[in-house]
Design a protein around this motif. Structure first.
Motif: not given
Length: 288
Positions: A18-21, A25-26, A224-227
């Motif tokens: 639940f916390l990971e969701k 996120k990227i 984020p820089k990855a996007l």
């Protein structure tokens, strides 16, 4: 080690998932819309919320109980019938919020025809110079796109384009019309497109607004820089993510254009052509 204040450590695997969701996120999850009725909601607004829920399913939650919540509460006693408030949140706080008055409304059930499938990704069309000139309507347009655009998908099939939502800004009002896309036979590979109004249909008037400051709005758009894609010359994108390219071409010299090597297109010297013409026209000698 001392526990870090403000950090909740999960005790079970379910709590961990639940916390990971909820972690950043990227590529963020698809946004869900909460449709909430106020304490004194008219039947028009109640049916409008149901129809908007039908367009947004499954990425929406419709609350049936009344909530004494007045986001635009003030000390004025002006009566505002048929109010519809649309907003969005950023970092667990309200970012933008607009109050729309429903002047005219036609429900889904008022159109006696077939409807689109649940979860269809709509195509959005905006008409009217006010969406590009007026600062408030610019933000309203962005809010509509964020609310109705649906999930981001890498590919979509032609038959999956079933809904068109058409927004028109004219004379201080916003007109929303919903159409179903009909693919008709055209005698060739590409079908003939027809639009059939399916509802809901709204005539809105913009009443009150609550927009985030420019700094907070820019912060909410940060990615984020990855996007971030590398910038390419002469390539741009619109608000829907459609890519446009600009091509620069040199001035063409048609005299240097390569053509097929045909006998009729070969260059000949003027002198030879004259002699050839004279020899063809002169009478031939015959032996007696």
């Amino acid at each position: 080690m001392a526990a870090v204040p403000g950090v909740c450590k999960p005790k079970t695997k379910r709590a961990k998932r639940f916390l990971e969701k909820r972690d950043p996120k990227i590529i963020e999850n698809t946004k869900n819309a909460m449709l909430i009725k106020g304490g004194n909601t008219s039947e028009t607004v109640t049916q409008a919320l149901r129809d908007i829920y039908s367009l947004k399913k499954p990425n929406a939650v419709l609350y049936k109980k009344k909530n004494i919540t007045r986001p635009f509460e003030d000390q004025t006693s002006v009566k505002r019938p048929h109010n519809l408030i649309i907003g969005r949140m950023f970092d667990y706080h309200v970012l933008d919020m607009v109050e729309l008055g429903i002047e005219k409304f036609e429900s889904l059930r008022d159109f006696k025809n077939s409807k689109s499938a649940e979860g269809s990704k709509p195509m959005l069309i905006f008409a009217g110079d006010a969406f590009e000139i007026d600062n408030d309507l610019k933000r309203v347009k962005n809010l509509f796109i964020d609310f109705f655009r649906g999930p981001t998908v890498p590919k979509i099939r032609l038959a999956g384009l079933e809904i068109v939502l058409h927004f028109t800004a004219f004379a201080g009002k916003i007109f929303l019309r919903s159409y179903k896309v009909l693919l008709k036979k055209s005698g060739c590979r590409i079908p003939r497109i027809e639009l059939e109004e399916m509802g809901p249909s709204f005539n809105f008037i913009l009443r009150r607004t609550h927009f985030a400051s420019d700094d907070l709005y820019k912060k909410s758009l940060k990615q984020p820089k990855a996007l971030k894609a590398k910038k390419k010359k002469n390539i741009s994108q619109d608000v829907f993510g459609t890519t446009y390219g600009r091509i620069h071409m040199e001035k063409q010299d048609l005299s240097k254009l390569q053509t097929r090597k045909m006998k009729g297109l070969k260059k000949r010297k003027a002198g030879k052509n004259v002699i050839a013409d004279e020899s063809e026209s002169s009478p031939k000698k015959m032996k007696v």
